[in-house]
Design a protein around this motif. Structure first.
Motif, mmCIF file in Angstrom:
data_model
loop_
_atom_site.group_PDB
_atom_site.id
_atom_site.type_symbol
_atom_site.label_atom_id
_atom_site.label_comp_id
_atom_site.label_asym_id
_atom_site.label_seq_id
_atom_site.Cartn_x
_atom_site.Cartn_y
_atom_site.Cartn_z
ATOM 1 N N LYS A 5 -5.408 -5.568 5.201
ATOM 2 C CA LYS A 5 -4.942 -6.818 4.600
ATOM 3 C C LYS A 5 -6.110 -7.673 4.128
ATOM 4 O O LYS A 5 -6.024 -8.301 3.076
ATOM 5 N N ARG A 8 -7.378 -6.313 0.837
ATOM 6 C CA ARG A 8 -6.454 -6.632 -0.263
ATOM 7 C C ARG A 8 -6.553 -8.109 -0.640
ATOM 8 O O ARG A 8 -6.527 -8.455 -1.822
ATOM 9 N N MET A 12 -7.808 -9.421 -4.258
ATOM 10 C CA MET A 12 -6.998 -10.343 -5.059
ATOM 11 C C MET A 12 -7.801 -11.585 -5.415
ATOM 12 O O MET A 12 -7.746 -12.077 -6.540
ATOM 13 N N LEU A 15 -10.294 -10.660 -8.156
ATOM 14 C CA LEU A 15 -9.619 -10.470 -9.444
ATOM 15 C C LEU A 15 -9.169 -11.806 -10.030
ATOM 16 O O LEU A 15 -9.302 -12.039 -11.237
ATOM 17 N N ALA A 51 -4.831 -4.661 -12.965
ATOM 18 C CA ALA A 51 -4.053 -4.652 -11.723
ATOM 19 C C ALA A 51 -2.797 -3.805 -11.879
ATOM 20 O O ALA A 51 -2.440 -3.041 -10.980
ATOM 21 N N LEU A 55 -3.650 -0.808 -9.560
ATOM 22 C CA LEU A 55 -3.266 -1.258 -8.224
ATOM 23 C C LEU A 55 -1.750 -1.146 -8.076
ATOM 24 O O LEU A 55 -1.260 -0.125 -7.646
ATOM 25 N N SER A 56 -1.026 -2.189 -8.455
ATOM 26 C CA SER A 56 0.433 -2.127 -8.407
ATOM 27 C C SER A 56 1.011 -3.274 -9.221
ATOM 28 O O SER A 56 0.302 -4.230 -9.576
ATOM 29 N N ARG A 58 2.947 -5.407 -8.069
ATOM 30 C CA ARG A 58 2.911 -6.602 -7.224
ATOM 31 C C ARG A 58 1.597 -7.363 -7.400
ATOM 32 O O ARG A 58 1.587 -8.592 -7.456
ATOM 33 N N TYR A 59 0.484 -6.653 -7.464
ATOM 34 C CA TYR A 59 -0.807 -7.304 -7.714
ATOM 35 C C TYR A 59 -0.792 -7.986 -9.081
ATOM 36 O O TYR A 59 -1.248 -9.123 -9.223
ATOM 37 N N ALA A 62 1.384 -11.072 -8.987
ATOM 38 C CA ALA A 62 0.728 -12.146 -8.231
ATOM 39 C C ALA A 62 -0.378 -12.794 -9.057
ATOM 40 O O ALA A 62 -0.500 -14.028 -9.081
ATOM 41 N N LEU A 63 -1.170 -11.986 -9.759
ATOM 42 C CA LEU A 63 -2.228 -12.540 -10.612
ATOM 43 C C LEU A 63 -1.647 -13.372 -11.748
ATOM 44 O O LEU A 63 -2.174 -14.435 -12.090
ATOM 45 N N SER A 167 -12.487 -1.200 -6.819
ATOM 46 C CA SER A 167 -11.109 -0.727 -6.736
ATOM 47 C C SER A 167 -10.884 0.249 -5.587
ATOM 48 O O SER A 167 -11.718 1.111 -5.333
#
Length: 181
Positions: A5, A8, A12, A15, A51, A55-56, A58-59, A62-63, A167
């Motif tokens: 966590k 991550r 985040m 980024l 992202a 990544l995903s 979700r990333y 969120a960004l 990454s």
């Protein structure tokens, strides 16, 4: 460790910081290029595309939300709403393109994201103004979106070696990136 966590959260944060720096660079460059009002290069969207691809979703989401909140805090409610409207539509279009079977060119991927971002912002402006007058700006922003989409794709490809250093997924191993040609 790369799945923890704390990693991550740090990723985040890095980024998001990169997106903000690119936004400031863009703000400094835009007047020098003589672009019309509201035209931007979309440099911070490179981070959201990264992202999404590596990544995903979700990333990336969120960004996009963090960028909109930052616009709200630094430039006001209108800028925050327009950023959110453009970001949401752009992210939805990019996710849809990745969901389609077969491959797609990187330019088309990026240009569609830029066009969707512009359309989302125009729709948001039409809602704010309670008028369709903002839509008269559409032809100019669509042409700009096609050009800027190509530029952001080239910049993302150029930045991949640097992204690969931070990454958790090697850029050459991303399934989503392999979908793009």
């Amino acid at each position: 460790m790369r799945n923890s966590k704390s990693f991550r959260a740090a990723l985040m944060g890095m980024l998001f910081a990169l997106a903000i720096v690119l936004s400031f660079v863009e703000s400094a460059i835009t007047p020098l290029l003589g672009l019309m009002p509201a035209m931007k290069l979309g440099l911070s969207n490179i981070v959201v595309m990264y992202a999404l691809l590596f990544l995903s979703g979700r990333y990336a989401a969120a960004l996009m939300v963090l960028k909109a909140l930052f616009a709200f805090l630094t430039r006001g409610a209108t800028a925050g709403m327009l950023s959110m409207a453009g970001g949401v539509l752009s992210l939805l279009v990019l996710c849809f393109l990745l969901w389609l079977p077969g491959s797609i060119s990187g330019y088309v991927f990026s240009a569609c994201g830029a066009l969707a971002h512009n359309l989302g912002q125009l729709a948001g402006a039409a809602v704010i103004l309670s008028s369709g007058a903002a839509l008269s700006y559409m032809p100019v922003l669509m042409i700009a979106g096609l050009i800027v989409g190509g530029v952001t794709w080239m910049l993302l490809k150029a930045l991949l070696p640097y992204f690969e250093r931070i990454s958790p997924v090697k850029c050459t191993q991303s399934k989503r990136m392999k979908k793009l040609r």
